[in-house]
Design a protein around this motif. Structure first.
Motif, PDB file in Angstrom:
ATOM      1  N   PRO A  43      17.452   2.756  -7.695  1.00 14.84           N
ATOM      2  CA  PRO A  43      17.096   1.333  -7.683  1.00 14.84           C
ATOM      3  C   PRO A  43      16.861   0.864  -6.248  1.00 14.84           C
ATOM      4  O   PRO A  43      17.592   1.247  -5.330  1.00 14.84           O
ATOM      5  CB  PRO A  43      18.334   0.658  -8.302  1.00 14.84           C
ATOM      6  N   GLY A  44      15.842   0.079  -6.070  1.00 17.40           N
ATOM      7  CA  GLY A  44      15.522  -0.400  -4.732  1.00 17.40           C
ATOM      8  C   GLY A  44      14.373  -1.393  -4.785  1.00 17.40           C
ATOM      9  O   GLY A  44      13.813  -1.684  -5.852  1.00 17.40           O
ATOM     10  N   ILE A  45      14.039  -1.924  -3.623  1.00 17.37           N
ATOM     11  CA  ILE A  45      12.975  -2.940  -3.526  1.00 17.37           C
ATOM     12  C   ILE A  45      11.812  -2.369  -2.727  1.00 17.37           C
ATOM     13  O   ILE A  45      12.009  -1.705  -1.715  1.00 17.37           O
ATOM     14  CB  ILE A  45      13.500  -4.214  -2.837  1.00 17.37           C
ATOM     15  N   GLU A  46      10.617  -2.595  -3.224  1.00 15.07           N
ATOM     16  CA  GLU A  46       9.428  -2.302  -2.438  1.00 15.07           C
ATOM     17  C   GLU A  46       8.630  -3.591  -2.285  1.00 15.07           C
ATOM     18  O   GLU A  46       8.635  -4.452  -3.178  1.00 15.07           O
ATOM     19  CB  GLU A  46       8.588  -1.216  -3.106  1.00 15.07           C
ATOM     20  N   TRP A  47       7.976  -3.752  -1.129  1.00 11.24           N
ATOM     21  CA  TRP A  47       7.201  -4.959  -0.852  1.00 11.24           C
ATOM     22  C   TRP A  47       5.721  -4.665  -1.090  1.00 11.24           C
ATOM     23  O   TRP A  47       5.180  -3.717  -0.539  1.00 11.24           O
ATOM     24  CB  TRP A  47       7.438  -5.413   0.591  1.00 11.24           C
ATOM     25  N   ARG A  48       5.143  -5.499  -1.946  1.00 13.02           N
ATOM     26  CA  ARG A  48       3.745  -5.317  -2.330  1.00 13.02           C
ATOM     27  C   ARG A  48       2.893  -6.414  -1.710  1.00 13.02           C
ATOM     28  O   ARG A  48       3.187  -7.599  -1.876  1.00 13.02           O
ATOM     29  CB  ARG A  48       3.605  -5.341  -3.850  1.00 13.02           C
ATOM     30  N   LEU A  49       1.855  -5.997  -1.012  1.00 11.59           N
ATOM     31  CA  LEU A  49       0.919  -6.958  -0.437  1.00 11.59           C
ATOM     32  C   LEU A  49      -0.218  -7.149  -1.439  1.00 11.59           C
ATOM     33  O   LEU A  49      -1.138  -6.330  -1.517  1.00 11.59           O
ATOM     34  CB  LEU A  49       0.383  -6.453   0.907  1.00 11.59           C
ATOM     35  N   GLN A  50      -0.140  -8.213  -2.212  1.00  5.94           N
ATOM     36  CA  GLN A  50      -1.133  -8.483  -3.244  1.00  5.94           C
ATOM     37  C   GLN A  50      -2.350  -9.146  -2.594  1.00  5.94           C
ATOM     38  O   GLN A  50      -2.268 -10.262  -2.078  1.00  5.94           O
ATOM     39  CB  GLN A  50      -0.542  -9.409  -4.324  1.00  5.94           C
ATOM     40  N   VAL A  51      -3.479  -8.428  -2.608  1.00  2.00           N
ATOM     41  CA  VAL A  51      -4.704  -8.920  -1.954  1.00  2.00           C
ATOM     42  C   VAL A  51      -5.543  -9.688  -2.967  1.00  2.00           C
ATOM     43  O   VAL A  51      -5.876  -9.165  -4.043  1.00  2.00           O
ATOM     44  CB  VAL A  51      -5.516  -7.745  -1.367  1.00  2.00           C
ATOM     45  N   ASP A  52      -5.867 -10.932  -2.630  1.00  2.00           N
ATOM     46  CA  ASP A  52      -6.796 -11.710  -3.438  1.00  2.00           C
ATOM     47  C   ASP A  52      -8.210 -11.260  -3.049  1.00  2.00           C
ATOM     48  O   ASP A  52      -8.756 -11.669  -2.019  1.00  2.00           O
ATOM     49  CB  ASP A  52      -6.600 -13.207  -3.158  1.00  2.00           C
ATOM     50  N   ARG A  53      -8.763 -10.351  -3.856  1.00  2.00           N
ATOM     51  CA  ARG A  53     -10.033  -9.727  -3.475  1.00  2.00           C
ATOM     52  C   ARG A  53     -11.155 -10.753  -3.342  1.00  2.00           C
ATOM     53  O   ARG A  53     -12.050 -10.613  -2.497  1.00  2.00           O
ATOM     54  CB  ARG A  53     -10.407  -8.661  -4.511  1.00  2.00           C
ATOM     55  N   GLU A  54     -11.110 -11.784  -4.197  1.00  2.00           N
ATOM     56  CA  GLU A  54     -12.169 -12.800  -4.143  1.00  2.00           C
ATOM     57  C   GLU A  54     -12.093 -13.580  -2.838  1.00  2.00           C
ATOM     58  O   GLU A  54     -13.103 -13.788  -2.157  1.00  2.00           O
ATOM     59  CB  GLU A  54     -12.013 -13.748  -5.340  1.00  2.00           C
ATOM     60  N   ALA A  55     -10.848 -13.969  -2.461  1.00  2.00           N
ATOM     61  CA  ALA A  55     -10.677 -14.710  -1.202  1.00  2.00           C
ATOM     62  C   ALA A  55     -11.034 -13.824  -0.011  1.00  2.00           C
ATOM     63  O   ALA A  55     -11.660 -14.291   0.958  1.00  2.00           O
ATOM     64  CB  ALA A  55      -9.243 -15.214  -1.085  1.00  2.00           C
ATOM     65  N   ALA A  56     -10.646 -12.547  -0.070  1.00  2.41           N
ATOM     66  CA  ALA A  56     -10.962 -11.629   1.024  1.00  2.41           C
ATOM     67  C   ALA A  56     -12.472 -11.471   1.173  1.00  2.41           C
ATOM     68  O   ALA A  56     -12.996 -11.396   2.295  1.00  2.41           O
ATOM     69  CB  ALA A  56     -10.301 -10.269   0.770  1.00  2.41           C
ATOM     70  N   ALA A  57     -13.188 -11.410   0.039  1.00  2.00           N
ATOM     71  CA  ALA A  57     -14.640 -11.238   0.077  1.00  2.00           C
ATOM     72  C   ALA A  57     -15.312 -12.438   0.743  1.00  2.00           C
ATOM     73  O   ALA A  57     -16.333 -12.288   1.427  1.00  2.00           O
ATOM     74  CB  ALA A  57     -15.173 -11.028  -1.334  1.00  2.00           C
ATOM     75  N   ARG A  58     -14.735 -13.647   0.562  1.00  2.00           N
ATOM     76  CA  ARG A  58     -15.331 -14.830   1.183  1.00  2.00           C
ATOM     77  C   ARG A  58     -15.272 -14.719   2.712  1.00  2.00           C
ATOM     78  O   ARG A  58     -16.131 -15.239   3.409  1.00  2.00           O
ATOM     79  CB  ARG A  58     -14.581 -16.091   0.753  1.00  2.00           C
ATOM     80  N   PHE A  59     -14.223 -14.038   3.192  1.00  2.00           N
ATOM     81  CA  PHE A  59     -14.100 -13.859   4.646  1.00  2.00           C
ATOM     82  C   PHE A  59     -14.843 -12.621   5.140  1.00  2.00           C
ATOM     83  O   PHE A  59     -14.812 -12.302   6.332  1.00  2.00           O
ATOM     84  CB  PHE A  59     -12.621 -13.743   5.045  1.00  2.00           C
ATOM     85  N   GLY A  60     -15.466 -11.902   4.223  1.00  2.05           N
ATOM     86  CA  GLY A  60     -16.220 -10.712   4.614  1.00  2.05           C
ATOM     87  C   GLY A  60     -15.335  -9.513   4.913  1.00  2.05           C
ATOM     88  O   GLY A  60     -15.683  -8.696   5.765  1.00  2.05           O
ATOM     89  N   THR A  61     -14.205  -9.427   4.231  1.00  7.20           N
ATOM     90  CA  THR A  61     -13.309  -8.278   4.435  1.00  7.20           C
ATOM     91  C   THR A  61     -12.904  -7.711   3.079  1.00  7.20           C
ATOM     92  O   THR A  61     -13.345  -8.199   2.029  1.00  7.20           O
ATOM     93  CB  THR A  61     -12.076  -8.686   5.267  1.00  7.20           C
ATOM     94  N   ASP A  62     -12.061  -6.672   3.092  1.00  9.31           N
ATOM     95  CA  ASP A  62     -11.698  -6.012   1.843  1.00  9.31           C
ATOM     96  C   ASP A  62     -10.312  -5.375   1.961  1.00  9.31           C
ATOM     97  O   ASP A  62      -9.631  -5.490   2.992  1.00  9.31           O
ATOM     98  CB  ASP A  62     -12.743  -4.952   1.473  1.00  9.31           C
TER      99      ASP A  62
END
Length: 1024
Positions: free
Chosen positions: A692-711
């Protein structure tokens, strides 16, 4: 056979020269044959590794493991297929049956992996196939410690590694605790932000400026000129000049924005020897190399190098198998010599010095011929081969004693020397061949013993077969020639009128008058022995326990601990257990990821190298002391393990729980472990589920990222700056073997979780914070998913409390274990599975051996009754086996006692064959059954007692656990080399002693009983 014997005697010089060549060849083979402690058991294990950066364990199972398993499951000879899926990586480990053709297995696996490649994702790296030969484990571990910097220690270790690997007998020298080099480019994030550096562009610039360019050559007609475009990074200065940002005519290099340093990748563990930071050189020898010579060369090299090493560096030999091999060889060779001396003393006492010398020559002759053949087959001299020599020491003279005894009788009757020996060898040739053939028939099936235990123990039947075959030649060919050449005639001793003979004759005459009551009396005694063993036995075990040379403590703790926190806990335990007088060296390791043989929550291991066994307490007492010293340390569990002997590996109790439903699987595993704790007797219970343990997940909003021209890829690059570093390229400096990564990282004070949300990324709209389109969320951590033979599996392992047995605990657990839910299966593996396989094979081998002996005996005597009479002695002698174990306080070892019973079967029949052959000869000469049986018993008593006593005396040092060094002289008691074989020796010695009594008392009575029964049947049927 008669023609061969007479031909050998007619060409006596040729025969004696042949014997001399065999002895000299055997001596030379003994000097050069590779020597090792345990047999070189090759178990092909093939490891397939697959990588797909960034995927979860669940996706790795679905996309990588399952397609690969589907292709591999059709391979032949697989004992177990274990798949493991973790983040970004997957592996499949194939363990093949011991003795399987490893080259063919590797070729077949590569073909299947090539086929499966098309079913894996295109983004996955090419699967790698690696062969792991577990028989090539280190034979020497050299610890390097002292108050030196890490860079100094690693440089010294690598220099020694290169020198050691130049020794031809050394396969490899690995550095335990070595860390991969890294060229770290430390950049302040604010500097990157001010320059607006794009990570993808940065990687492309570095890669394109670190290329090997094949420029070719220019031929002008007036000459030929080679052209070169130096483009490969070779030094730190080359990296400093690399461009990282280009804006018009302005070029920004690493030297403008970063600090470069040669360092190491982040540590995944630490190592210490006796409290000092350390590295360990783990040296493996090549297959077939002599371990003593190999280790000697490495030690000489290190001793010569010490003058060039710092004075503060301490070199320790933590583990040296050559010392163990040397001690074991010395102990067992002393026991071989002791067995020979005891045998010769008995033969001298019974037959006189001249005959004893002739008979005694057959022992080294057969031994050295056997070693010559073993060396010629490319095998090694190990503990199993040496014990086999002790086992056969008394058996080798059986045929020689019979021939010599008859030759003496012929001489006393006035025959010429050559005639006396020739007639004795010719007369006893077929009985001796039959008795040797029955013994060989018992050992031949053992050559086909499957599995690891079979590969380990096969040297015993092989050595016995070779040496007994050699002893047959010694008794029937070389001994008669030696006897005829030596000349002389000895007077018959008055053994026929001795007190022992008179008492035996009186007793036998009484028993022969009442053969039925004799049989009933013996059966009654056997029933009493069986009943006594059933009540007072010492339990059952798979393989004998041997006093170890080392032990380890595994430290288990839970929680998302950093490598430094883990090391602090390990150091706390280490401080409690240091400076014990019975420990030569304490090797401590902390780790992030434990090995496959360890539980997932192991954070560190302490390895102890004990002083010599005769200078300390038993290891069990030392480990109990360890427990008491560490009992009050909170928050951890300690698992104490002794070094295991023989082919056994891991904990004795192992359950594999498999299911496709993960929820049901975990619940049932909890239920089983709860039941094990309730029943008691199970210790150090563990399973391989994810902690048992914790992992940190960086949830990327792909739509928002695309507006900034990144991925997502760009986000990953920004994250890696904070974690392990963004690898831009690799280069190969002169002072290291492998390529060194060039990685861009932020300074230490930026490598924290909260800095991830403050991290920025260069986009088409300028520098943008990751928090604009990335959310940081905690989640349950899944370390890995394990599959065995195509199903998700959790393996439960456990040790036993002192005094408990595997079979007893598993019977209780099976009776009390909850009913498995639908779709969940339980397999009992580990020692129980090996024990069951060994038991089944030994029973089958015993039956096959009995059938082969039946054919040989029927051919020899042409009588079913006499054949079954001889075979009955095998069954009845098992009471002697149990009596021997009972008197010597030994448990019933599945492997050792099972082999003892089979070996005893071949030994027991020998005396019966000679006795019944003599009885038949007397019946043909006209004696009645009673007189023939009585005279046969009296005539054969001396050779029967001699052959039995020589075999028993040869095993006596092993039975009593005594090691006698006749050359020093000294006496040892309870040496580990004798502990190996006490069960087997006790079984054979007890069984043979009991069988000898049966041969001298019961067999003549059964011959008379058979004659009386036959006469009664004739009278009833009216047949003559």
């Amino acid at each position: 056979m008669r023609a061969l014997i007479f031909a050998a005697m007619d060409r006596s010089r040729t025969t004696l020269l042949t014997l001399l060549f065999l002895i000299l060849g055997g001596i030379a083979a003994f000097q050069t044959i590779p020597k090792e402690a345990n047999p070189d058991v090759t178990i092909p294990v093939i490891y397939i590794s697959m990588t797909l950066e960034g995927i979860s364990p669940e996706d790795a199972e679905r996309l990588l493991v399952r397609p690969m398993e589907q292709e591999l499951r059709s391979l032949e000879g697989i004992k177990e297929m274990r798949g493991t899926a973790s983040e970004g990586h997957a592996s499949v480990v194939l363990e093949f049956d011991a003795g399987f053709d490893s080259d063919k297995a590797l070729q077949d696996v590569r073909e299947k992996v090539d086929t499966a490649r098309s079913k894996l994702p295109d983004e996955a790296d090419e699967p790698s196939v690696n062969e792991i030969n577990v028989s090539l484990f280190p034979v020497l571990s050299v610890g390097l410690s002292g108050p030196l910097s890490e860079r100094e220690l690693i440089t010294i270790a690598r220099n020694l590694q290169d020198a050691i690997e130049a020794i031809p007998e050394v396969l490899e020298a690995e550095i335990g605790g070595d860390r991969e080099d890294l060229l770290e480019v430390v950049v302040d994030p604010q500097v990157l932000e001010s320059y607006g550096i794009d990570f993808d562009q940065l990687a492309s610039l570095v890669t394109r400026n670190n290329q090997l360019v094949a420029a070719g050559s220019l031929d002008t007609g007036n000459g030929r000129m080679a052209l070169k475009v130096p483009g490969v990074i070779e030094t730190v200065e080359d990296v400093m000049s690399l461009p990282v940002k280009v804006d018009g005519d302005t070029v920004v290099t690493f030297g403008d924005v970063a600090m470069l340093q040669r360092t190491f990748k982040d540590p995944t563990g630490f190592a210490r020897i006796n409290g000092e930071p350390a590295l360990v050189l783990e040296i493996s020898k090549r297959t077939g190399a002599n371990i003593i010579e190999t280790v000697g060369q490495v030690r000489t090299l290190i001793d010569q190098a010490k003058s060039r090493l710092p004075d503060t560096l301490e070199v320790r030999y933590i583990m040296d198998q050559s010392e163990e091999v040397r001690d074991i060889l010395s102990d067992l060779l002393n026991n071989v010599l002791t067995a020979i001396v005891l045998v010769i003393i008995v033969v001298i006492a019974a037959m006189g010095p001249r005959s004893a010398l002739l008979v005694g020559l057959t022992i080294p002759g057969a031994f050295l011929t056997g070693i010559l053949v073993i060396w010629g087959m490319g095998l090694t001299l190990n503990i199993v081969v040496l014990f086999s020599l002790i086992l056969v020491a008394g058996m080798l003279v059986d045929g020689a004693i019979v021939v010599s005894e008859l030759a003496d009788r012929n001489l006393s009757e006035g025959q010429a020397v050559q005639s006396a020996w020739a007639e004795a060898a010719s007369r006893m040739a077929w009985p001796i061949i039959a008795s040797t053939a029955t013994t060989l028939a018992v050992f031949v099936p053992l050559l086909f013993w499957p599995g690891v235990v079979g590969e380990f123990m096969k040297f015993l039947p092989l050595t016995v077969i070779i040496c007994l075959t050699a002893s047959l030649a010694m008794a029937l060919v070389f001994l008669p020639v030696l006897g005829s050449v030596s000349g002389g005639k000895r007077a018959r001793q008055g053994h026929a009128n001795g007190r022992l003979m008179q008492q035996y004759r009186q007793l036998l005459s009484v028993l022969l008058r009442f053969p039925g009551f004799t049989l009933l009396g013996v059966l009654g005694i056997i029933v009493v022995i069986y009943a006594a063993y059933g009540k007072f036995n010492y339990g059952v075990e798979f393989f004998p326990s041997v006093e170890p040379d080392s032990a380890q403590v595994q430290i288990r703790a839970r929680g998302d601990l950093s490598v430094w926190e883990r090391d602090a806990i390990v150091r706390q335990v280490e401080d409690r257990l240091r400076d014990m007088p019975e420990v030569n060296a304490l090797y401590a390791r902390s780790m992030i990821s434990p090995g496959n043989q360890m539980a997932p929550d192991v954070i560190g291991v302490l390895q102890f190298q004990f002083t010599d066994w005769y200078t300390r307490r038993p290891a069990s007492a030392i480990l109990e002391d360890f427990r008491s010293r560490t009992a009050d340390i909170p928050g951890i569990e300690l698992e104490f393990r002794k070094q295991e002997g023989g082919p056994a590996e891991g904990k004795p109790i192992e359950l594999q729980v498999s299911s496709r439903d993960n929820g049901r699987l975990n619940g049932f595993v909890d239920a089983i472990e709860g039941q094990m704790r309730t029943l008691g007797g199970f210790t150090d219970i563990e399973d391989d589920r994810s902690l048992p343990g914790i992992e940190w997940r960086l949830q990327v909003d792909r739509e928002a990222a695309a507006r900034f021209g990144t991925d997502v890829l760009s986000v990953g690059s920004a994250v890696r700056l904070v974690t392990n570093g963004l690898v831009l390229a690799t280069y190969r400096p002169e002072d290291v073997r492998d390529e060194v990564d060039i990685a861009v990282r932020v300074p230490n004070n930026w490598r924290e979780l909260d800095h991830l949300q403050r991290q920025t990324i260069n986009t088409g709209r300028g520098q943008v914070s990751l928090s604009q389109f990335v959310n940081l969320e905690p989640g349950d951590k899944t370390n890995s998913i394990v599959r065995v033979d195509g199903q998700r599996t959790v393996t439960i392992k456990s040790d036993m409390a002192p005094g408990r047995r595997v079979d007893e605990l598993l019977k209780k657990l099976q009776a009390e274990m909850p009913e498995p839910p639908d779709g969940v299966s339980v397999k009992f593996a580990g020692e129980n599975e090996d024990q069951q396989q060994a038991s089944n094979f030994l029973i089958s081998a015993f039956l096959v051996a009995v059938m082969m002996m039946l054919l040989i005996l029927v051919t020899q005597f042409n009588s079913l009754y006499q054949t079954f009479l001889i075979l009955s002695a095998i069954v009845l002698s098992t009471a002697g086996v149990l009596l021997g174990l009972l008197l010597n306080g030994q448990s019933f070892g599945i492997v050792m006692v099972g082999m003892g019973i089979i070996a005893l079967a071949g030994i027991v029949v020998n005396n019966n064959i000679i006795l019944i052959d003599t009885y038949n000869q007397m019946r043909r000469d006209g004696l009645a059954a009673y007189e023939a049986a009585l005279e046969t018993g009296c005539l054969r008593m001396r050779p029967v007692l001699l052959t039995a006593v020589t075999t028993i005396l040869g095993l006596t040092p092993m039975v009593l656990g005594i090691n006698v060094d006749l050359l020093t002289p000294s006496l040892g008691l309870g040496a580990p080399s004798t502990q190996w074989w006490t069960q087997l020796s006790s079984a054979i010695a007890g069984g043979l002693a009991f069988a000898t009594i049966l041969t001298l008392l019961l067999t003549p009575a059964l011959l008379v009983l058979g004659d009386k029964t036959s006469q009664g049947v004739r009278r009833l049927t009216g047949l003559r």
